[in-house]
Design an enzyme around this catalytic site. Structure first.
Site, PDB file in Angstrom:
ATOM      1  N   MET A 120       1.092  -1.194   0.388  1.00  0.00           N
ATOM      2  CA  MET A 120      -0.110   0.346  -0.216  1.00  0.00           C
ATOM      3  C   MET A 120       1.105   1.128   0.249  1.00  0.00           C
ATOM      4  O   MET A 120       0.710   2.450   0.640  1.00  0.00           O
ATOM      5  CB  MET A 120      -0.615  -0.178   0.952  1.00  0.00           C
ATOM      6  CG  MET A 120      -2.332  -1.121   1.293  1.00  0.00           C
ATOM      7  SD  MET A 120      -2.754  -1.720  -0.261  1.00  0.00           S
ATOM      8  CE  MET A 120      -4.055  -0.293   0.121  1.00  0.00           C
ATOM      9  N   HIS A 152      -3.434  -4.152  -9.475  1.00  0.00           N
ATOM     10  CA  HIS A 152      -4.890  -3.833  -8.910  1.00  0.00           C
ATOM     11  C   HIS A 152      -6.204  -4.095  -8.375  1.00  0.00           C
ATOM     12  O   HIS A 152      -6.438  -5.095 -10.111  1.00  0.00           O
ATOM     13  CB  HIS A 152      -5.099  -2.050  -8.733  1.00  0.00           C
ATOM     14  CG  HIS A 152      -5.756  -1.626  -8.991  1.00  0.00           C
ATOM     15  ND1 HIS A 152      -5.899  -0.727  -7.267  1.00  0.00           N
ATOM     16  CD2 HIS A 152      -7.251  -0.774  -9.511  1.00  0.00           C
ATOM     17  CE1 HIS A 152      -6.720   0.185  -7.763  1.00  0.00           C
ATOM     18  NE2 HIS A 152      -7.309   0.235  -8.825  1.00  0.00           N
ATOM     19  N   ASP A 179       4.378   2.433 -12.283  1.00  0.00           N
ATOM     20  CA  ASP A 179       5.101   3.967 -12.438  1.00  0.00           C
ATOM     21  C   ASP A 179       5.488   5.120 -11.253  1.00  0.00           C
ATOM     22  O   ASP A 179       5.036   4.398 -10.979  1.00  0.00           O
ATOM     23  CB  ASP A 179       5.126   4.380 -14.174  1.00  0.00           C
ATOM     24  CG  ASP A 179       3.353   5.114 -13.733  1.00  0.00           C
ATOM     25  OD1 ASP A 179       3.043   5.378 -13.002  1.00  0.00           O
ATOM     26  OD2 ASP A 179       3.187   5.441 -14.666  1.00  0.00           O
ATOM     27  N   GLY A 181       3.333   7.573 -10.611  1.00  0.00           N
ATOM     28  CA  GLY A 181       1.868   7.829 -10.210  1.00  0.00           C
ATOM     29  C   GLY A 181       1.267   6.585  -9.575  1.00  0.00           C
ATOM     30  O   GLY A 181       1.975   5.434  -8.708  1.00  0.00           O
TER      31      GLY A 181
END
Ligand code: GRF
Length: 209
Positions: free
Chosen positions: A93, A110, A142, A144
């Site tokens: 997380m 995910h 990545d 993000g």
């Protein structure tokens, strides 16, 4: 067969995706083995699963560092010590920083059909939106939040009466199988990345083009 690919798996919770990788790698033909398990917190089932099969573990808590950058360096150093071919963020997380992302390919799983419902509450958010189909997505991580190139996805129906826990369990049954399949194929066959397109196969290792 060539040497098994080295996986470092990162976890923050129950570690059932980790367990699926451990189970798969018991078969030498899988082509990959978990060489270490890392976490951002103590006392989680994921670490117990690793210890049970004598796989080394490490814990790096963000709160133990003055800055995020120091934590980024610390976890990258721990990961690097195990010389992974692939890092698998399986219910981990935290967003990994450049020290890890620049050094190793990192795969993330995910529990939603990205780019819908990124972030820590993908299942809850999909349910709240009223979607009838959701699923799971395996991406190359990545910088993000769940924004990296998509490697594979699988759909899962939302059924009347589902709550977050029930829907998440239905997704995780599919997610574990997909993750095991994709990790094994990537390690055995290699992959290429061109823009946002990831192709598995016809390579001997992970390469960016
Ligand atoms: C998975 O659904 C993962 O995608 C999400 O958290 C869950 C982790 O499950 N981020 P587990 O710890 O592998 O059982």
């Amino acid at each position: 067969m060539s040497k098994a690919g080295r996986l470092v798996v990162l976890v923050s919770g129950s570690g059932t995706n980790l367990q699926a990788l451990l189970d798969a790698s018991a078969d030498p033909s899988y082509g990959a083995r978990v060489v270490a398990v890392g976490a951002d917190r103590d006392g989680i089932e994921g670490l117990v699963r690793a210890a049970r099969v004598q796989i080394p573990t490490f814990v790096e808590k963000l709160g133990d560092y003055a800055t995020r950058a120091e934590w980024d360096d610390a976890i990258a150093a721990k990961i690097a010590a195990y010389e992974p071919d692939l890092v698998v963020s399986a219910g981990f997380m935290k967003i990994l920083g450049a020290p890890t992302l620049d050094a190793f390919p990192v795969l993330n799983t995910h529990p939603a059909l990205l780019p819908s419902f990124p972030g820590a509450h993908g299942v809850r958010d999909a349910l709240a939106h009223g979607v009838k189909v959701t699923g799971c997505t395996v991406i190359l991580a990545d910088a993000g939040v769940d924004s990296g190139p998509i490697i594979a996805q699988e759909a899962v129906p939302v059924l009347p009466g589902d709550d977050e826990a029930v829907l998440h369990e239905r997704i995780k049954t599919v997610e574990r199988r997909l993750l095991v399949d994709i990790v094994g194929r990537m390690v055995r066959e290699g992959w290429t990345v061109s823009g946002r397109t990831v192709r598995i196969g016809n390579q001997t290792g992970g390469e960016s083009t």
